[in-house]
Design an enzyme around this catalytic site. Structure first.
Site, PDB file in Angstrom:
ATOM      1  N   THR A   1      -3.962   5.285 -22.343  1.00 10.29           N
ATOM      2  CA  THR A   1      -3.827   3.973 -21.715  1.00 10.29           C
ATOM      3  C   THR A   1      -2.436   3.462 -22.079  1.00 10.29           C
ATOM      4  O   THR A   1      -1.758   4.018 -22.947  1.00 10.29           O
ATOM      5  CB  THR A   1      -4.877   2.981 -22.243  1.00 10.29           C
ATOM      6  OG1 THR A   1      -4.936   3.112 -23.662  1.00 10.29           O
ATOM      7  CG2 THR A   1      -6.228   3.230 -21.641  1.00 10.29           C
TER       8      THR A   1
ATOM      9  N   TYR B   1       0.850  -1.193   0.000  1.00  8.33           N
ATOM     10  CA  TYR B   1       0.000   0.000   0.000  1.00  8.33           C
ATOM     11  C   TYR B   1       0.883   1.239   0.000  1.00  8.33           C
ATOM     12  O   TYR B   1       1.867   1.300   0.738  1.00  8.33           O
ATOM     13  CB  TYR B   1      -0.887   0.037   1.248  1.00  8.33           C
ATOM     14  CG  TYR B   1      -2.340  -0.170   0.903  1.00  8.33           C
ATOM     15  CD1 TYR B   1      -2.991   0.700   0.044  1.00  8.33           C
ATOM     16  CD2 TYR B   1      -3.053  -1.249   1.416  1.00  8.33           C
ATOM     17  CE1 TYR B   1      -4.324   0.509  -0.297  1.00  8.33           C
ATOM     18  CE2 TYR B   1      -4.383  -1.448   1.084  1.00  8.33           C
ATOM     19  CZ  TYR B   1      -5.008  -0.568   0.224  1.00  8.33           C
ATOM     20  OH  TYR B   1      -6.318  -0.756  -0.123  1.00  8.33           O
TER      21      TYR B   1
ATOM     22  N   ARG C   1      -2.011  -3.105 -18.355  1.00  7.33           N
ATOM     23  CA  ARG C   1      -3.226  -2.280 -18.344  1.00  7.33           C
ATOM     24  C   ARG C   1      -3.055  -1.156 -17.343  1.00  7.33           C
ATOM     25  O   ARG C   1      -2.895  -1.408 -16.151  1.00  7.33           O
ATOM     26  CB  ARG C   1      -4.451  -3.118 -17.975  1.00  7.33           C
ATOM     27  CG  ARG C   1      -4.652  -4.328 -18.838  1.00  7.33           C
ATOM     28  CD  ARG C   1      -6.031  -4.902 -18.687  1.00  7.33           C
ATOM     29  NE  ARG C   1      -6.942  -4.190 -19.544  1.00  7.33           N
ATOM     30  CZ  ARG C   1      -7.029  -4.402 -20.855  1.00  7.33           C
ATOM     31  NH1 ARG C   1      -6.277  -5.298 -21.453  1.00  7.33           N
ATOM     32  NH2 ARG C   1      -7.868  -3.707 -21.585  1.00  7.33           N
TER      33      ARG C   1
ATOM     34  N   LYS D   1      -2.250  -0.536 -25.094  1.00  5.50           N
ATOM     35  CA  LYS D   1      -2.599  -0.638 -26.519  1.00  5.50           C
ATOM     36  C   LYS D   1      -1.295  -0.554 -27.322  1.00  5.50           C
ATOM     37  O   LYS D   1      -0.459  -1.448 -27.241  1.00  5.50           O
ATOM     38  CB  LYS D   1      -3.579   0.471 -26.900  1.00  5.50           C
ATOM     39  CG  LYS D   1      -4.910   0.440 -26.135  1.00  5.50           C
ATOM     40  CD  LYS D   1      -5.843   1.509 -26.659  1.00  5.50           C
ATOM     41  CE  LYS D   1      -7.224   1.466 -26.030  1.00  5.50           C
ATOM     42  NZ  LYS D   1      -7.320   2.172 -24.736  1.00  5.50           N
TER      43      LYS D   1
ATOM     44  N   GLU E   1      -0.545   4.802  -0.582  1.00  3.08           N
ATOM     45  CA  GLU E   1      -1.362   5.985  -0.891  1.00  3.08           C
ATOM     46  C   GLU E   1      -0.507   7.238  -0.776  1.00  3.08           C
ATOM     47  O   GLU E   1       0.261   7.403   0.178  1.00  3.08           O
ATOM     48  CB  GLU E   1      -2.560   6.054   0.054  1.00  3.08           C
ATOM     49  CG  GLU E   1      -3.581   4.960  -0.255  1.00  3.08           C
ATOM     50  CD  GLU E   1      -4.799   5.009   0.638  1.00  3.08           C
ATOM     51  OE1 GLU E   1      -4.858   5.878   1.522  1.00  3.08           O
ATOM     52  OE2 GLU E   1      -5.680   4.161   0.444  1.00  3.08           O
TER      53      GLU E   1
ATOM     54  N   ASP F   1      -6.476  12.786 -25.842  1.00  3.33           N
ATOM     55  CA  ASP F   1      -6.492  11.390 -25.379  1.00  3.33           C
ATOM     56  C   ASP F   1      -5.894  10.577 -26.524  1.00  3.33           C
ATOM     57  O   ASP F   1      -6.559  10.296 -27.521  1.00  3.33           O
ATOM     58  CB  ASP F   1      -7.934  10.975 -25.085  1.00  3.33           C
ATOM     59  CG  ASP F   1      -8.032   9.513 -24.645  1.00  3.33           C
ATOM     60  OD1 ASP F   1      -7.052   8.767 -24.828  1.00  3.33           O
ATOM     61  OD2 ASP F   1      -9.101   9.122 -24.135  1.00  3.33           O
TER      62      ASP F   1
HETATM   63  N1  DSN Z   1     -12.054   0.115 -25.217  1.00  2.00           N
HETATM   64  C1  DSN Z   1     -11.005   0.777 -25.926  1.00  2.00           C
HETATM   65  C2  DSN Z   1     -11.090   0.555 -27.384  1.00  2.00           C
HETATM   66  O1  DSN Z   1     -11.338  -0.570 -27.757  1.00  2.00           O
HETATM   67  O2  DSN Z   1     -10.862   1.458 -28.170  1.00  2.00           O
HETATM   68  C3  DSN Z   1     -10.886   2.204 -25.614  1.00  2.00           C
HETATM   69  O3  DSN Z   1     -10.703   2.365 -24.257  1.00  2.00           O
END
Ligand code: DSN
Length: 506
Positions: free
Chosen positions: A272, A91, A281, A275, A93, A246
């Site tokens: 994110t 932990y 993740r 990807k 925080e 984004d």
């Molecule tokens: N769910 C993602 C996508 O497939 O584009 C975006 O967060």
């Protein structure tokens, strides 16, 4: 036998000193504690064969199929090792050197390393940019930005979901405020020019003047072309809005510097990490630091983004950070700075074009007429098909992609297109020729879907189509396609999945 031997040896080993002291008068309890520790150290396959089996099956699905979902990728073995490490136990925080718990010496090192690498991977000057690495994923990262920088019911202007935007940018329908963003803030969509499939910047600029948003978002989850971030900045400035980019879908391409990135223009950038970036993740929130502007009287006005964003993430929205993810992310960000990573992202672009060209030559309509990034968005309506039916048949044949709305669709539940991307299969070593083969396999699948649709009548309901596929209409064709998909996919190594875990003797 192996497991019995393991338990015996562990039980015979001395327990931890404090535990031993505590349990010295109760040998049965001591034996139980030793057995508990032994079982805590045993491999998954021994402790929970059911879950081990599910994971093995998922590994097989990933290996034996063609993975085309444009937001997915294969993370590396090294990243998975860090994610599966003891960092999950802690932990912490707060932020490095300002924690609410003791014992964070190494957690601080890990988080600082991750921050430094995030800035380095995107070629950012630490005097001008900072980064928060604690957001759990993309939607929470975006919500943290809104929470930190906007007041409830402030206005957000963002790309409409059916035109390629993302839920977390404020999607709502006539009947429902679907995303929390649209519940807590007032969202207004901008859209594509349906005749070109490109963002209609003139309409966006006119809407911005009327709507006067506090924030404009440049970001998409199904847009195959580059954003004009310079134009987005101009529009944001025309109404005094903050510009959030984004870049979740393209961040790996941005890090490799093979597509235009948002950092020259945006105030805040989110992404994110699982990807294009090929990490675990998670999410990153970059924010500008230093001098924002200088008044006519020569007074420097600083950006005030850092504290607002950090305190929105914690304590505003989250508790303890996922330190195992941050450790894995640091590893991925190191890998993202390598020459190999740049070559990989260049290959992604070549493969994406190859697939787009193949689909075009097979007569498909691509939204925007092609692709400039990793993603292809195919409008199936001119070929008499829809996204849901095509997705169902292709999934049955081992090709994973997703149905997607395309401009002009009236329902998100019955979208007219499919969305694909090149990142995952490029990670497995596919080149342009392989993507042409993938295009041919896709074409076969869509052809089968058309035949099934014809056989059950064009007015048929989607569920009737699904039932038809389940009950075996087109079964022979799907089976033959699947066999070809498997023999194609198995030729390529799966990244990061490793051999099955075997029970081991110490
Ligand atoms: N769910 C993602 C996508 O497939 O584009 C975006 O967060």
């Amino acid at each position: 036998m192996a497991s019995a031997m393991r338990l015996f040896r562990a039980a015979a080993a001395p327990a931890m000193p404090s535990l031993r002291r505590h349990l010295s008068a109760t040998p049965v309890a001591a034996r139980n504690a030793a057995r508990d520790i032994a079982s805590m150290n045993a491999p998954l396959s021994e402790i929970d064969p059911d879950m081990a089996n599910i994971i093995e099956n998922e590994k097989k699905r990933q290996t034996r199929g063609i993975q085309l979902i444009p937001s997915e990728n294969f993370t590396s073995q090294a990243v998975m090792e860090a994610v599966g490490s003891v960092m999950t136990n802690k932990y912490s925080e707060g932020y490095p050197h300002k924690r609410y718990y003791g014992g964070n010496e190494f957690i601080d090192q890990s988080e600082e390393l991750c921050q430094q690498r995030a800035l380095a991977a995107f070629h950012l000057d630490p005097e001008r940019w900072g980064v928060n690495v604690q957001a759990l994923s993309g939607s929470p990262a975006n919500l943290a930005v809104y929470t930190g920088l906007l007041k409830p019911h402030d206005r957000i202007l963002s790309l409409d979901l059916p035109h390629g935007g993302h839920l977390s940018h404020g999607f709502m329908t006539d009947k429902k405020r679907v995303s929390a963003t649209s519940m807590f803030f007032e969202s207004m969509p901008y859209r594509l020019d349906e005749s070109t499939g490109l963002i209609d910047y003139d309409a966006l600029a006119a809407t911005a003047k009327l709507f006067r948003p506090k924030m404009i978002i440049a970001g998409a989850s199904a847009y195959p072309r580059h954003y004009d971030y310079g134009r987005m900045r101009e529009i944001a400035d025309s109404c005094g809005a903050l510009l959030l980019a984004d870049m979740a879908h393209i961040s790996g391409l941005v890090a490799a510097d093979v597509v235009p990135g948002p950092f020259g223009h945006a105030d805040v950038v989110t992404t994110t990490t699982h990807k294009a970036l090929r990490g675990p993740r998670g999410a990153l929130i970059f924010f500008r630091k230093g001098v924002r502007s200088v008044t006519k009287k020569g007074v420097e006005v600083p950006y005030k983004l850092e504290d607002a964003i950090n305190s929105a993430v914690f304590p505003g929205l989250q508790g303890g950070p996922h330190n195992h993810t941050i450790a894995g992310l640091a590893v991925a960000l190191k890998q993202a700075q390598s020459e190999d990573f740049v070559e990989y992202q260049k290959q992604v672009l070549r493969n994406s074009s190859a697939l787009a060209d193949k689909l075009t030559s097979d007569g498909y309509t691509l939204v925007s007429g092609g692709t400039s990034n990793h993603l292809q968005l195919v409008d199936l309506r001119p070929s008499g098909m829809d996204g849901s039916r095509a997705e169902k048949v292709l999934e049955s044949a081992g090709i994973a992609l997703n149905k997607n709305t395309v401009p002009g669709d009236t329902s998100a539940f019955n979208p007219g297109g499919i969305r694909m991307g090149a990142h995952a299969m490029t990670s497995r070593g596919c080149d342009e020729k392989d993507f042409e083969t993938i295009g041919a396999l896709l074409h076969r699948g869509v052809g089968i879907a058309k035949d099934i649709k014809k056989s059950e009548g064009s007015g048929g309901k989607l569920q009737a189509f699904r039932d038809a596929v389940e009950s075996g209409v087109g079964a022979e064709d799907i089976k033959a396609l699947k066999a070809d998909v498997v023999s194609f996919a198995e030729k390529f190594e799966t990244v990061g999945s490793g051999p099955p875990q075997q029970p081991s003797l110490h």
